[in-house]
Scaffold this motif. Structure first.
Motif, short mmCIF file in Angstrom:
data_model
loop_
_atom_site.label_atom_id
_atom_site.label_comp_id
_atom_site.label_asym_id
_atom_site.label_seq_id
_atom_site.Cartn_x
_atom_site.Cartn_y
_atom_site.Cartn_z
N GLY A 26 0.81 -1.22 0.00
CA GLY A 26 0.00 0.00 0.00
C GLY A 26 0.84 1.26 0.00
O GLY A 26 0.47 2.26 0.62
N GLN A 27 1.97 1.21 -0.69
CA GLN A 27 2.88 2.36 -0.64
C GLN A 27 2.50 3.46 -1.64
O GLN A 27 2.82 3.38 -2.82
CB GLN A 27 4.33 1.90 -0.86
CG GLN A 27 4.83 1.07 0.31
CD GLN A 27 6.27 0.64 0.18
OE1 GLN A 27 6.88 0.76 -0.88
NE2 GLN A 27 6.83 0.10 1.25
N ASN A 28 1.79 4.44 -1.15
CA ASN A 28 1.54 5.66 -1.90
C ASN A 28 2.12 6.77 -1.03
O ASN A 28 1.55 7.11 0.01
CB ASN A 28 0.04 5.89 -2.13
CG ASN A 28 -0.56 4.80 -3.00
OD1 ASN A 28 -1.13 3.84 -2.48
ND2 ASN A 28 -0.42 4.92 -4.29
N VAL A 52 2.92 7.84 18.03
CA VAL A 52 3.28 6.58 17.38
C VAL A 52 2.74 6.62 15.95
O VAL A 52 1.53 6.78 15.74
CB VAL A 52 2.68 5.37 18.13
CG1 VAL A 52 2.98 4.07 17.39
CG2 VAL A 52 3.24 5.30 19.56
N GLU A 53 3.65 6.51 14.98
CA GLU A 53 3.23 6.55 13.58
C GLU A 53 3.19 5.15 12.98
O GLU A 53 4.13 4.36 13.15
CB GLU A 53 4.18 7.43 12.75
CG GLU A 53 3.68 7.57 11.31
CD GLU A 53 4.61 8.30 10.37
OE1 GLU A 53 5.72 8.69 10.77
OE2 GLU A 53 4.21 8.45 9.19
N ILE A 54 2.12 4.88 12.26
CA ILE A 54 2.00 3.60 11.54
C ILE A 54 2.44 3.83 10.10
O ILE A 54 1.91 4.71 9.42
CB ILE A 54 0.53 3.10 11.58
CG1 ILE A 54 0.08 2.87 13.02
CG2 ILE A 54 0.37 1.83 10.73
CD1 ILE A 54 -1.41 2.58 13.16
N ALA A 74 7.83 4.81 15.47
CA ALA A 74 7.15 4.48 14.21
C ALA A 74 7.26 2.98 13.96
O ALA A 74 8.22 2.33 14.38
CB ALA A 74 7.77 5.26 13.06
N ILE A 75 6.24 2.45 13.29
CA ILE A 75 6.17 1.01 13.01
C ILE A 75 6.15 0.82 11.49
O ILE A 75 5.21 1.27 10.83
CB ILE A 75 4.88 0.41 13.61
CG1 ILE A 75 4.78 0.75 15.10
CG2 ILE A 75 4.84 -1.11 13.38
CD1 ILE A 75 3.35 0.69 15.65
N GLU A 76 7.17 0.22 10.95
CA GLU A 76 7.27 0.06 9.48
C GLU A 76 7.59 -1.40 9.16
O GLU A 76 8.50 -1.99 9.73
CB GLU A 76 8.33 1.00 8.91
CG GLU A 76 8.61 0.84 7.41
CD GLU A 76 7.38 0.99 6.52
OE1 GLU A 76 6.75 2.04 6.55
OE2 GLU A 76 7.04 0.01 5.80
N GLY A 100 8.46 -4.10 11.83
CA GLY A 100 7.55 -5.23 11.77
C GLY A 100 6.14 -4.81 11.40
O GLY A 100 5.89 -3.69 10.95
N ASP A 101 5.22 -5.74 11.63
CA ASP A 101 3.81 -5.60 11.24
C ASP A 101 3.04 -4.88 12.35
O ASP A 101 3.04 -5.34 13.49
CB ASP A 101 3.26 -7.03 11.03
CG ASP A 101 1.80 -7.04 10.65
OD1 ASP A 101 1.19 -5.95 10.53
OD2 ASP A 101 1.26 -8.15 10.46
N VAL A 102 2.38 -3.81 12.00
CA VAL A 102 1.62 -3.04 13.01
C VAL A 102 0.56 -3.92 13.69
O VAL A 102 0.26 -3.73 14.87
CB VAL A 102 0.96 -1.79 12.36
CG1 VAL A 102 -0.05 -2.17 11.28
CG2 VAL A 102 0.27 -0.96 13.42
N1 SAM Z 1 3.79 7.66 5.79
C1 SAM Z 1 4.32 7.53 4.44
C2 SAM Z 1 3.81 8.66 3.59
O1 SAM Z 1 2.80 9.29 3.99
O2 SAM Z 1 4.38 8.90 2.52
C3 SAM Z 1 3.98 6.17 3.83
C4 SAM Z 1 2.51 5.87 3.72
S1 SAM Z 1 2.13 4.45 2.74
C5 SAM Z 1 0.48 4.84 2.29
C6 SAM Z 1 1.89 3.15 3.93
C7 SAM Z 1 3.13 2.68 4.67
O3 SAM Z 1 2.77 1.59 5.52
C8 SAM Z 1 4.24 2.14 3.78
O4 SAM Z 1 5.47 2.67 4.18
C9 SAM Z 1 4.21 0.63 3.98
O5 SAM Z 1 5.46 0.00 3.79
C10 SAM Z 1 3.75 0.55 5.43
N2 SAM Z 1 3.10 -0.72 5.78
C11 SAM Z 1 2.38 -1.55 4.98
N3 SAM Z 1 1.93 -2.61 5.68
C12 SAM Z 1 2.37 -2.44 6.96
C13 SAM Z 1 2.24 -3.21 8.16
N4 SAM Z 1 1.54 -4.35 8.18
N5 SAM Z 1 2.82 -2.74 9.27
C14 SAM Z 1 3.53 -1.58 9.27
N6 SAM Z 1 3.69 -0.82 8.16
C15 SAM Z 1 3.11 -1.23 7.03
#
Ligand code: SAM
Length: 280
Positions: A26-28, A52-54, A74-76, A100-102
């Motif tokens: 979901g990388q936008n 805390v940023e997801i 932050a969780i990435e 890791g996974d949020v």
């Molecule tokens: N915050 C950044 C921005 O606004 O440009 C990235 C937003 S992007 C829509 C979503 C982010 O969530 C990506 O960096 C992606 O790798 C990460 N992501 C996807 N699945 C995830 C998960 N299960 N746990 C943590 N992060 C996750």
């Protein structure tokens, strides 16, 4: 960051260290500075907040938040982003990165570990849209450990979250979220604010968990079961959709017509009915 991918001086903060975005994650990535500034202003970090940023991604929100707030967790999930994110964050503040996974992160334990004020964290994030509902439900499971949430999501999802009964998009997500939190859509964000641009509009929403006393749900698991059953067959009357769970007389005794459909019942109606079932 490799020199070859260094952004031009006038680039937005999210342009940068990774050429390809991973669709399955979901990388936008956000790049519109005005949108980033609006989100930071909506969050309005206060001294002492445990932010805390997801999904920090390439740091579009992370770095401006660090500039304002100095420290952030932050969780990435994406391994390829961890090292560059850590390196680039140093110029902005103190980033604690959970790799890791949020969905595997226990927010209640995290709030305790961070010595968050009142034992509660503030959650923020431009969420991976394919995971938005699971993340919302995961956060609800830890609502007591959360002060508030500011999330970017697909606008269509925000519309569903905030919908009132009677609306076509009112459903399980609306009832479950509104029962446990106030849901306030803040503003819409066009596809062009992201790289790559998604196909749909996005929106930023604020969720504030309600105090337990105000929620008034006797048995949260039963409430969730009831709402799931009611909307599982949303075209059916409640009398039919809730067979095996509630008798028509019980539905009526909660002030709801047994011939109504789920989308016609207000959140308070579901709470009343669930509490009647819990009390029998
Ligand atoms: N915050 C950044 C921005 O606004 O440009 C990235 C937003 S992007 C829509 C979503 C982010 O969530 C990506 O960096 C992606 O790798 C990460 N992501 C996807 N699945 C995830 C998960 N299960 N746990 C943590 N992060 C996750």
């Amino acid at each position: 960051m490799s020199a070859g991918h260094r952004p031009p001086a006038n680039a937005g903060p999210s342009q940068g260290f990774q050429p390809g975005a991973k669709k399955h994650l979901g990388q936008n990535f956000l790049h519109a500075r005005d949108v980033i500034e609006k989100i930071v202003q909506a969050i309005a970090p206060k001294p002492g907040d445990a932010l805390v940023e997801i999904g920090p991604g390439q740091g579009a929100l992370t770095f401006p938040l660090l500039d304002r707030h100095a420290a952030l967790t932050a969780i990435e999930f994406d391994r390829d982003l961890h090292a560059p994110l850590q390196a680039a964050a140093r110029a902005h503040g103190q980033l604690r990165l959970i790799e890791g996974d949020v969905l595997a992160v226990d927010f209640s334990a995290l709030a305790a570990e961070l010595h968050a004020p009142g034992g509660r964290i503030r959650l923020v994030g431009n969420l991976p849209y394919n995971l938005s509902s699971p993340i919302l439900f995961h956060a609800l499971d830890h609502a007591r450990a959360i002060v508030d949430m500011h999330f970017m999501l697909q606008k269509e999802v925000v519309d569903r979250m905030a919908a009132a009964h009677g609306s076509k998009v009112y459903g399980r997500l609306s009832v479950m979220l509104q029962a446990f939190a106030t849901v306030t859509p803040l503003f819409t964000v066009p596809p062009g604010a992201f790289r790559p641009a998604p196909k749909v509009d996005s929106a930023v929403v604020r969720l504030v968990p309600r105090p337990s006393a105000q929620i008034g749900i006797a048995d949260p698991a039963l409430f969730a079961q009831l709402v799931r059953a009611a909307f599982g067959q949303r075209r059916k009357t409640l009398r039919n959709a809730l067979k095996g769970l509630a008798e028509a007389a019980e539905i009526e005794s909660a002030g709801i017509s047994a011939n109504a459909r789920a989308e016609q019942v207000a959140v308070t109606g579901f709470v009343q009915l669930a509490n009647r079932l819990a009390a029998r």
